[in-house]
Design a protein around this motif. Structure first.
Motif: not given
Length: 603
Positions: A213-225, A285-290, A358-365
């Motif tokens: 599905g789309v969600t799983a594909a997006l998680m794979e595309e965005y490396k930090a997810l 939460v959404v993120g890498k397992e480690k 650049r992809i931002y994962y923090t400070g988005l707001s």
């Protein structure tokens, strides 16, 4: 044989060849029959199109619309949830409850719909219990097919029967809604017992291939997810503390997408930075397992093996991710999400921002947005649809498709009411099947359970035209005497068989036919033939028609049935797996069906 009989047989052979080799779609085969039969003079032009207005076709259209209404209001999800919880951690109980539930549900809706409803939940259960999904999906699929034998409206072949039961130009007594129910119940129980006893030996130990599905594909595309995880806040947690105090996103590169507040017994699918977290709360939460494990260890929280509290609210059918682009003239341009209270306004969670290169994962707001910036958002599909359908000018343009749809749970009682009213008309007032079911479908449209456009889109028009085109072919068999001629020849080979032997032959013929052509096609072609055979053998023609209608669901040896095709890839099955499990199931089906007819129907 007369020239008309020869021509009818040629038409039948032509239809079978088209079905087997699939040179054209099956509905086109039906339309070809509607055109060729009157052109060849086998039936009149009026008879050629009578299938489009037949009781069977109208009933099938109505059943599909009613099933779509139940699905649209979330009724089917409410039915599935408790069953899945009852299954617990026992493999045999999982197989029994899921297969039995799918079988019962498919007695009143399309079996492909019943199987599709339980497919994601079944895959999730198999993963959680660490058992091969292949040992659950095939029993579920087979029971979905068998469920169509529980009631007269459970499958297209049995819906057809009353329309097809004509001998010598006269209609035979019609079957009732539950005439076949004892047979269907025994078939369903036999299938479940078969898989409970022998499933481990006949089914492969495969984990299958899940549609990402789309969600799983997006998680794979965005490396930090990485994935979605659920954690429990420890009892010893010193709170309340806000999400902002915990610095979860900035410190661990993890995004909180849902919070279940244990004290308030409330689930928040768009948590804000100022929301309090207390002991006993559940966090998604959404993120890498480690990163999630590091967070759990540092905060003293418990990481669960899978989603439990959020299993339904964050299921793929309920919520997910979408990529959006800041539109020209958007009110977001030049502003931060904090400034416009983005979460409060749209009830969606920003997960990542792609700005420039650049992809931002923090400070988005805190980042000012510009036209063309890409925002990755997470939330319920309903909120995505509301955002997508807002009037111009659009704030955000969707770059990825949405997997879910807007449900109407507030209409659930109405959907159940119209289904119950349809069944009441059939059972208590003996209203014709098509009229009763169409009244329920119409009620759903009038009361807003479905829009008329949604009702039209839900109908499988391919099945409608296939059926409407094959009914005239069955009429040609009867009108030209071809059915009676073939019946005479078959009886000549059989001699003077006992009625049960004749029905066994009918069941075997139908089971073989339905492997290479559609079950609808097999029913339409074989009912007139087998009724004539029964009359000549001194047996009840109605019982012969019933055996054809039921045996048309005896299609397990090949993955040609829609349900078998649906579960093939998720279950990791090969054609040989169907042959292995389906051959024995086919024999069990025939033995149980004929035994119940012999001992309880006076055959």
């Amino acid at each position: 044989m007369t020239p008309e009989m020869i021509l009818t047989m040629i038409m039948l052979a032509f239809a079978v060849v088209l079905f087997v080799f699939e040179w054209v779609r099956v509905d086109v085969v039906g339309i070809i029959m509607m055109v060729l039969l009157p052109l060849t003079g086998l039936i009149s032009p009026k008879e050629a199109f009578v299938g489009l207005s037949s009781n069977a076709v109208c009933s099938i259209i109505a059943v599909i619309i009613i099933g779509a209404g139940l699905d649209k209001t979330g009724v089917m999800n409410q039915v599935a949830g408790p069953i899945i919880k009852l299954a617990g951690n026992s493999e045999s109980r999982v197989i029994s409850l899921i297969s039995g539930a799918v079988g019962v549900i498919s007695s009143m809706m399309q079996n492909i719909g019943a199987a599709a409803l339980f497919l994601p939940a079944t895959q999730r259960i198999a993963k959680r219990m660490d058992i091969p999904v292949s040992r659950i999906l095939m029993p579920m699929g087979f029971c979905a097919i068998i469920g169509g034998t529980l009631t007269l409206v459970g499958a297209s072949p049995t819906i057809l029967l009353n329309d097809l039961m004509t001998l010598g130009g006269e209609k035979l007594a019609p079957f009732g809604l539950f005439t076949q129910t004892p047979i269907g119940i025994c078939l369903l129980v036999a299938a479940i017992v078969y898989f409970l006893l022998f499933g481990k030996y006949i089914l492969p130990a495969s984990t299958g291939e899940t549609d990402r599905g789309v969600t799983a594909a997006l998680m794979e595309e965005y490396k930090a997810l990485g994935n979605t995880f659920e954690l429990t806040v420890a009892d010893g947690f010193t709170g309340p503390r806000t999400l902002q105090d915990l610095h979860i996103r900035s410190k661990f590169l993890v995004t909180v997408v849902a919070v279940h507040h244990a004290g308030e017994k409330r689930t928040n699918l768009t948590p804000r930075s100022n929301n309090d977290i207390q002991a006993g709360d559940e966090i998604a939460v959404v993120g890498k397992e480690k990163n999630v494990r590091k967070m759990a260890q540092e905060l003293g929280w418990t990481l669960k093996a899978g989603l439990e509290t959020f299993a339904d609210s964050l299921a793929r059918t309920s919520a997910g991710m979408a990529e959006t682009v800041v539109s020209p003239r958007s009110e977001l341009i030049g502003k931060t999400m904090n400034q416009i209270n983005f979460k409060e306004l749209y009830n969606l969670n920003p997960v990542a921002l792609f700005k420039g290169n650049r992809i931002y994962y923090t400070g988005l707001s805190q980042i000012a947005l510009a036209m063309g910036d890409t925002l990755l958002l997470h939330g319920p599909w309903e909120r995505f649809h509301l955002l997508k359908n807002q009037p111009q000018p659009r704030v955000l343009t969707f770059a990825t498709p949405l997997e879910g749809e807007i449900l109407r749970p507030q209409k659930a009682k109405l959907a159940v009411f119209w289904l119950a009213l349809s069944l009441l008309q059939i059972i208590a007032f003996k209203i014709q099947l098509s009229v009763a079911l169409m009244s329920g479908a119409l009620g759903m449209i009038i009361t807003g359970v479905l829009s008329v456009d949604e009702a039209y889109r839900s109908v499988d028009w391919m099945t409608v035209f296939l059926l409407a085109g094959l009914i005239p072919l069955g009429m040609a068999f009867e009108k030209t005497g071809t059915a009676a001629f073939i019946a005479t020849k078959v009886l000549g080979l059989l001699g003077q068989p006992a009625p049960i032997v004749l029905l066994a032959v009918v069941g075997i013929m139908t089971s073989c036919f339905t492997l290479v052509i559609s079950n609808v096609g097999a029913t339409v072609l074989l009912v007139p033939l087998c009724m004539n055979m029964a009359v000549m053998a001194g047996a009840d023609p109605r019982m012969a028609a019933l055996v054809v209608g039921l045996s048309a669901s005896n299609t397990f040896v090949l993955p040609t049935h829609q349900v078998n095709a649906l579960i093939m890839r998720p279950g990791g099955y090969r054609t040989v797996d169907y042959a292995k499990a389906g051959f024995v199931m086919t024999i069990i089906f025939l033995v149980v069906e004929l035994s119940i007819l012999y001992f309880f129907y006076g055959v």
